[in-house]
Design a protein around this motif. Structure first.
Motif, PDB file in Angstrom:
ATOM      1  N   ALA A 104       0.820  -1.213   0.000  1.00 19.43           N
ATOM      2  CA  ALA A 104       0.000   0.000   0.000  1.00 19.43           C
ATOM      3  C   ALA A 104       0.852   1.260   0.000  1.00 19.43           C
ATOM      4  CB  ALA A 104      -0.944  -0.013   1.201  1.00 19.43           C
ATOM      5  N   THR A 106      -6.136  -4.319  -6.133  1.00 23.39           N
ATOM      6  CA  THR A 106      -5.314  -4.623  -4.971  1.00 23.39           C
ATOM      7  C   THR A 106      -5.670  -5.939  -4.294  1.00 23.39           C
ATOM      8  OG1 THR A 106      -4.514  -3.760  -2.846  1.00 23.39           O
ATOM      9  CG2 THR A 106      -6.808  -3.294  -3.383  1.00 23.39           C
ATOM     10  N   LEU A 143      -6.431   0.401   2.221  1.00 24.01           N
ATOM     11  CA  LEU A 143      -5.941   1.111   1.038  1.00 24.01           C
ATOM     12  C   LEU A 143      -7.097   1.552   0.156  1.00 24.01           C
ATOM     13  CD1 LEU A 143      -3.683   2.086  -0.873  1.00 24.01           C
ATOM     14  CD2 LEU A 143      -3.669  -0.218  -1.860  1.00 24.01           C
TER      15      LEU A 143
END
Length: 130
Positions: A38, A56, A69
């Motif tokens: 992150a 992600t 994040l």
């Protein structure tokens, strides 16, 4: 968007999975960037104004996981689209920022590229308003 191509940032701590995801992004016709955690992702987002989507992982080392994040990105860069994946956590999409999509690993490549295309076209992957 850069040169007419959407820019996708892949955030994944496993080098092999990250490379595979970046290859998937590029094969779908997007520009692929990569970050191993992150903190690196945030540095990249701060240095570039052309990132359209962040893909992600949830579990990763560093100061925040993929859930934190994704909320950070939504608060700081609201237009950036979000895809979140995890091999361990089965998440309720309600724990993610609005408009995000969650996929369990191993994910289907076509499902990911389809979700990217839908998000980048301005909709949500399930057809709802998010």
């Amino acid at each position: 968007m850069k040169n007419g191509k959407a820019v996708v940032l892949v955030v994944e701590d496993s080098a092999i999975i990250r490379m595979s995801a970046v290859d998937l992004v590029r094969s779908a016709g997007y520009e692929g960037l990569e970050a191993q955690d992150a903190d690196e992702a945030i540095r990249i987002l701060e240095s570039r104004s052309d990132i359209d989507l962040v893909f992600t992982d949830v579990q990763m080392p560093g100061t925040m996981d993929g859930i934190k994040l994704s909320h950070y990105i939504r608060d700081r860069w609201p237009p950036v689209k979000l895809l979140v994946a995890s091999g361990n956590a089965i998440l309720e999409e309600s724990s993610l920022p609005g408009g995000s999509r969650f996929f369990s690993k191993p994910y289907d490549d076509h499902a990911i590229t389809d979700a990217m295309a839908r998000l980048l076209a301005g909709g949500t992957s399930d057809g709802s308003a998010g």
